[in-house]
Design a protein around this motif. Sequence first.
Motif, PDB file in Angstrom:
ATOM      1  N   VAL C 165       0.841  -1.205   0.000  1.00 13.15           N
ATOM      2  CA  VAL C 165       0.000   0.000   0.000  1.00 13.15           C
ATOM      3  C   VAL C 165       0.875   1.253   0.000  1.00 13.15           C
ATOM      4  N   GLY C 166       1.878   1.263   0.873  1.00 12.84           N
ATOM      5  CA  GLY C 166       2.765   2.422   0.959  1.00 12.84           C
ATOM      6  C   GLY C 166       3.410   2.731  -0.384  1.00 12.84           C
ATOM      7  N   GLY C 167       3.681   1.700  -1.174  1.00 14.70           N
ATOM      8  CA  GLY C 167       4.326   1.895  -2.463  1.00 14.70           C
ATOM      9  C   GLY C 167       3.402   2.447  -3.531  1.00 14.70           C
ATOM     10  N   LEU C 168       2.104   2.532  -3.229  1.00 15.22           N
ATOM     11  CA  LEU C 168       1.131   2.961  -4.251  1.00 15.22           C
ATOM     12  C   LEU C 168       0.661   4.399  -4.091  1.00 15.22           C
ATOM     13  N   VAL C 169       0.822   4.997  -2.907  1.00 16.73           N
ATOM     14  CA  VAL C 169       0.116   6.248  -2.620  1.00 16.73           C
ATOM     15  C   VAL C 169       1.022   7.363  -2.095  1.00 16.73           C
ATOM     16  N   ALA C 170       0.479   8.590  -2.132  1.00 17.69           N
ATOM     17  CA  ALA C 170       1.168   9.751  -1.565  1.00 17.69           C
ATOM     18  C   ALA C 170       0.851   9.932  -0.081  1.00 17.69           C
ATOM     19  N   ALA C 171      -0.280   9.423   0.357  1.00 18.05           N
ATOM     20  CA  ALA C 171      -0.721   9.645   1.735  1.00 18.05           C
ATOM     21  C   ALA C 171       0.154   8.866   2.718  1.00 18.05           C
ATOM     22  N   PRO C 172       0.323   9.391   3.942  1.00 20.79           N
ATOM     23  CA  PRO C 172       1.040   8.627   4.963  1.00 20.79           C
ATOM     24  C   PRO C 172       0.257   7.384   5.358  1.00 20.79           C
ATOM     25  N   VAL C 173       0.990   6.332   5.712  1.00 25.30           N
ATOM     26  CA  VAL C 173       0.382   5.073   6.124  1.00 25.30           C
ATOM     27  C   VAL C 173       0.689   4.838   7.601  1.00 25.30           C
ATOM     28  N   CYS C 199       9.997  -1.746   2.820  1.00 25.26           N
ATOM     29  CA  CYS C 199      10.882  -1.194   1.788  1.00 25.26           C
ATOM     30  C   CYS C 199      10.261   0.043   1.138  1.00 25.26           C
ATOM     31  N   ALA C 200       9.003   0.310   1.421  1.00 27.67           N
ATOM     32  CA  ALA C 200       8.389   1.555   0.955  1.00 27.67           C
ATOM     33  C   ALA C 200       8.430   2.570   2.081  1.00 27.67           C
ATOM     34  N   PRO C 201       9.025   3.761   1.868  1.00 28.83           N
ATOM     35  CA  PRO C 201       9.003   4.761   2.943  1.00 28.83           C
ATOM     36  C   PRO C 201       7.602   5.343   3.088  1.00 28.83           C
TER      37      PRO C 201
END
Lengths: 224, 224, 224, 224, 224, 224, 224, 224
Positions: C165-173, C199-201
């Motif tokens: 999910v983190g790798g798909l969006v601009a919003a914070p997770v 691995c996704a910031p």
Amino acid sequence: MSDMPEHTRNVGDFARLDVDRVRRRGYPEAIYCEGKTIAQVEAIAGVLDDEHPTLFTRISPQQAEAVLAVLPDALYDEVARMVVWPPQEPEVSGVSVLVVCAGTSDLPVAREAMLTARYLGRSVDLLADVGVAGIHRLLEHEEALHEAGVIIVVAGMDGALPSVVGGLVAAPVVAVPTSVGYGAGAGGIAPLLTMLNSCAPGVGVVNIDNGYGAGHLAAQIAAR
Amino acid sequence: MSDMPEHTRNVGDFARLDVDRVRRRGYPEAIYCEGKTIAQVEAIAGVLDDEHPTLFTRISPQQAEAVLAVLPDALYDEVARMVVWPPQEPEVSGVSVLVVCAGTSDLPVAREAMLTARYLGRSVDLLADVGVAGIHRLLEHEEALHEAGVIIVVAGMDGALPSVVGGLVAAPVVAVPTSVGYGAGAGGIAPLLTMLNSCAPGVGVVNIDNGYGAGHLAAQIAAR
Amino acid sequence: MSDMPEHTRNVGDFARLDVDRVRRRGYPEAIYCEGKTIAQVEAIAGVLDDEHPTLFTRISPQQAEAVLAVLPDALYDEVARMVVWPPQEPEVSGVSVLVVCAGTSDLPVAREAMLTARYLGRSVDLLADVGVAGIHRLLEHEEALHEAGVIIVVAGMDGALPSVVGGLVAAPVVAVPTSVGYGAGAGGIAPLLTMLNSCAPGVGVVNIDNGYGAGHLAAQIAAR
Amino acid sequence: MSDMPEHTRNVGDFARLDVDRVRRRGYPEAIYCEGKTIAQVEAIAGVLDDEHPTLFTRISPQQAEAVLAVLPDALYDEVARMVVWPPQEPEVSGVSVLVVCAGTSDLPVAREAMLTARYLGRSVDLLADVGVAGIHRLLEHEEALHEAGVIIVVAGMDGALPSVVGGLVAAPVVAVPTSVGYGAGAGGIAPLLTMLNSCAPGVGVVNIDNGYGAGHLAAQIAAR
Amino acid sequence: MSDMPEHTRNVGDFARLDVDRVRRRGYPEAIYCEGKTIAQVEAIAGVLDDEHPTLFTRISPQQAEAVLAVLPDALYDEVARMVVWPPQEPEVSGVSVLVVCAGTSDLPVAREAMLTARYLGRSVDLLADVGVAGIHRLLEHEEALHEAGVIIVVAGMDGALPSVVGGLVAAPVVAVPTSVGYGAGAGGIAPLLTMLNSCAPGVGVVNIDNGYGAGHLAAQIAAR
Amino acid sequence: MSDMPEHTRNVGDFARLDVDRVRRRGYPEAIYCEGKTIAQVEAIAGVLDDEHPTLFTRISPQQAEAVLAVLPDALYDEVARMVVWPPQEPEVSGVSVLVVCAGTSDLPVAREAMLTARYLGRSVDLLADVGVAGIHRLLEHEEALHEAGVIIVVAGMDGALPSVVGGLVAAPVVAVPTSVGYGAGAGGIAPLLTMLNSCAPGVGVVNIDNGYGAGHLAAQIAAR
Amino acid sequence: MSDMPEHTRNVGDFARLDVDRVRRRGYPEAIYCEGKTIAQVEAIAGVLDDEHPTLFTRISPQQAEAVLAVLPDALYDEVARMVVWPPQEPEVSGVSVLVVCAGTSDLPVAREAMLTARYLGRSVDLLADVGVAGIHRLLEHEEALHEAGVIIVVAGMDGALPSVVGGLVAAPVVAVPTSVGYGAGAGGIAPLLTMLNSCAPGVGVVNIDNGYGAGHLAAQIAAR
Amino acid sequence: MSDMPEHTRNVGDFARLDVDRVRRRGYPEAIYCEGKTIAQVEAIAGVLDDEHPTLFTRISPQQAEAVLAVLPDALYDEVARMVVWPPQEPEVSGVSVLVVCAGTSDLPVAREAMLTARYLGRSVDLLADVGVAGIHRLLEHEEALHEAGVIIVVAGMDGALPSVVGGLVAAPVVAVPTSVGYGAGAGGIAPLLTMLNSCAPGVGVVNIDNGYGAGHLAAQIAAR
């Protein structure tokens, strides 16, 4: 101590090569070099026969130099920390193996897996840097994933790749956690746990950084 | 601080040798060298008496050099990281000890165990590289296993050897996990846990890489 | 002990409510019920004022019954183990929050997060059972993911969902590991480590099963 | 292997840059240098475009030298172990970020967080050496804490600072444990656990020493 | 087995009371009830003398009932899981002890510490629910903190309170982590590590939930 | 950032000395050197006043050299890894402190504890190499143990010494586990756990190898 | 599946008794009851022969009832969780075994060890509640310690007893950590690590609570 | 939320069945019942189609009862904690699978593996109670081991069996650690680590007690 038909070949008083292994298992013994002295590795190199490629794994540059002095035509792959002798690849049989690797830093382990499976007689391809943080990089290769007979997935950090790959294919997945990463779960513990808890069934896990073990297992699975 | 009959021999203000130990326990104190300075080890070497062999364990090459300067005829075994003085082996008594070692990389620990038991007065043999991945290598030596009075089993990696050996014999087994291996359970944790969970009863475990402790315990068990 | 303006409201001699918190932080204190006696929870219920909804978290059925006897119109959500009083949802402000949940077994934690963010004044939606073993289930909702202002991802087992999910969006997770799973890394350790090693910031992690903390943090992030 | 519109840019056969990330997430990919060879880092430096600043994180002096040979005007911050190219800071947008740091030894991680958030377009300040052992040092800055839009708290040892800061403000807190400390819970485990168990809600945790991740998450939260 | 002057009082063949302890240490032995059968606890109750209060710690309701049948005037504190006989508090001596407790759920441990120190002859006060999430609740009591001769700090969750208290006072702090909390570091590991890593010197730590040990140590420190 | 009366003294933008600590706590702040650059340590040395001895702890030889260049008459104790300036010992007050040390290898930590307590104004003695494997070495000094006002016990390996010492005396015991040892529980975890589980009450534990913390706590306890 | 001379006796399709063990090892197999159904234990009870006593270990009351229905004259020791059939003790041979037990709560494990060694043909005594917190309780029995041929030491909490006992005697020590204790290192991890790190050589460790294994190993050591 | 061709079948708002899995992977999704309510499991049972057997794994008796009420002809295996519907075994294809099981207590996991592989279309045999403590029990079945196409090895305690089996055969081994055992490494950690460190290559490991995962992986490997 005994003079049996050759199941075991003594090297000095420090090693007993399991030369019976090819007959028993179909695959030759490899020489794990960590913790062996240069003299021991060199002595072992001196008693090998050339019927099957022997793999020296986790070999240091100094150990490799000693082996190459004894076996000058051996193949030395510095990245994979491997020496192979004789260097001729065996004939290919079985179904194909695909090595998939999450990040560039995981390449040494991926390469050890690739060479191992290849020298045990399989056809092997490698697909690098397709981690899940940019999932499209993996999905672009969905066809290659579906065509593989066995898939080795190599990943450090979050170790999430085998769950995603495992969820896409019919082939068995051999998962190799790597020690790439830092902080909590460093040394590969984090990806190891992730892989053991994969929500997709069909994933068999080997030890952290154990590219050799992954390549060996994949070669056995891919045998026909 | 006190002037008692000699139970304790002060060395500078940093060490109190337990010279009473032979009377009390039947075995002399050893000098564990890790964490001691070269000057401290050297000073201790200077106050020893020669009634019983004193073992310097886990000695570094620099420390060994300093001891040998004081005690030139001492025995120095670099592999086992040991210095012994006086170097004469005591008379043999008790039943025999067999050291069994899973892999070539486990040899330094096995050798430390062997020398310790020998210098405490036991007859000791060593059987190397008989790990369970080629079980026939062990079974070829079943007779030697049955003849031993005590068996020390030294193994890293999966640590499976003591379970198999323990299941074959009447003699007590002293199991020594080694730090040989990598990845999950590295540093010897994996073989330590395996040995503590041995499904064969009759296995007593010492700390990881503790060849000295294993040799000492085996010597005590083998005393008659 | 002191008679300050009311920053702290004493309940018996066992609790000091932080009534200053709304002024200081903008959000009221919640009552964490685990480890409190029924009498303590009941006494706290008796001293609340109704300016802001107060959340009783991790409340047992017995504790809930005692609170409802004091505050009969309170909302009780058994799945989320929460009581809220007064039960009126505050006016919505800020950007929207989306709770994404890997498996059906993770729902109680997801629901605790959803209710918390809602009662702190945010608009919240929930998307359940979209784990990575069938990645298409998630990708079908890519639009909803892109529209959310903050995304809470709740997952047990391999905990791989926040990385994807983190790798798909601009919003914070905001990632919440759950104790769903078994074996190695059980109790939520496996997904916790996975999430910390994403691995996704762009992934902030809260404690295992801490739906309340995730909802609170998301509400703060989504405030405008 | 395919010739799609450029979502992925292959570098040799070892890296696939996720050039689609800015479009998809709004933030460019960073290059994590640990475990990459100098040649690999150099090759990646050679294919970058200058639309957005690219961050090379955890870069060694040798790797940095190689990158600077290719991109001579890049910014190199040795303390933060970062190279940035192009070195121009992007225009500032969103609310402000405050980095708070418990001890002097935590500064490298704090600085990595600060630079990351700054190069992703936020205004960032840093407040150093305000650990809880002298709580007045923190309370003197309460106004600055209240004015920040997001607060990054960096702490090793007991990791107690985020609980105290989180209890004072309305803004979300991003907590970064550092590996500063020794003994029980060394390597950052102690502050990591403290932060995950913060008794003040509103704290999202990233991995130990992960200044980059903290800066990235804070930048996303502070975006408006 | 021997008939010495009474240093040890045998109870059946299962217990040897250390009746010499008051002479030797100045404090009587306590009876730790966990893992003892009801019959064993009852038998011990039957052989006590009344010179000093004896503490039964971690006593279950069933064990307490059995003790009270033998010693009807004993004090039973259910929250602290303690029985004391004889119930008269000894005369107060030494400096004062202050027990500070982070949350309501930590009260049982705090109370065990308070009763222990009181029955060993100290004056003890208790300050509850002053955790660091609302730091003003603690700072309001700074004067009481400065007046105490020894401070016991009891905290679960993040365990941050001893660092803050220790940083404010000259008196030694005895820190008791509690098992209050959940998730990562549950069972008290998180606050234990926090306290061992306190950035304020002057903090001595006892085992998780060990209110008895804390009260005993504080009483020894406060003795004059 | 502010110009308050001096509670805090800024050193560059990287350190805020807690100069208020003597007034507040009665003891000056120490400078923990690990993780600080040589330039930072040197700068701090340049701003000290000489009212109270300042301790630089865990100082490396390079850092010590830099400090001595600024403060040439400072005391440098290489074994304890400490620099003290000004080097005059404060006047002695309070009761006496005895440091007891299990093995020669534990001496550096013992010495750090001794110097700390001494420079905080206490009278301190040291008793070395009295581990429990030869219990008579300890019992010979029972009188000295009974005379001490506070006892610091320093031990690695099995960490059994505080339990035995604690069982003999009325004085409080400050226990310091050291990282001396190897194998299971290495790095000091084994003695730390032993000390936390001491069957003798009256033992307060500090972090592994934390001689400074032990000396500080003992000095506070011994103050009168 | 095969009809060999009886080395193995099949019970249903779920168990293969190792009836060859007495011939091979000199000691019969025991039946570990945890994880077996009542029906399985009952079926095994039905096929035993009476040549040697068979031990059912870790037997639950329900399982014991089922065994006693089949073998009514069997011995049932509820404390040790053991059933033995036939109940006649074998003739005594070898040297004597002494079981030393630190606390009353360790008695069940001590008793399991005692019964095991006794039913394997050794003479066994038990000395209870002699923990190191009152070291004189142990030293009063120094003569008994010196007379024993093998000593089993059973201890929970700090597990310090084997180090002290081992330091006093010539006989080998079998150390059994118990799960008695709580907090850090609970479940027996603390005493296990202490024992593995014993500073006195001559200590062999078995798994936590493994009284059976300790008794078996001691019986083998004591055989002559 | 969308009305795509059926890849996903929503059940209430809590589950999204991955009905596309057979097309994509060749194997249907299983229903993991732990953590699901009875109502949820029942609702899922109500929407299944009968094209392929669906496995309900880790099902409780109460959940099973609810499923059987909906699907009365389903197969319920209480030992394996499994319900299968429809209960007809699929046609057999591929090579054969052999499940080898170390102890009687490991049978539930072994049976779950066996049923899973069988319902995914493989021929499966089971060999129970052949642990390494009596190695002859295993070696008697060497022929059966050599004939198997894939071997699943199930073991708790020391987990040594896969190393021995792996060393004997050409077929790949799927190793399943079980939570059978106690003490150090309990909960299956000990055999998990042993298996990951197998000195024989060719062993792929699944999570502790994960019979389902082992059976699924073996079925994939055995497919032809």
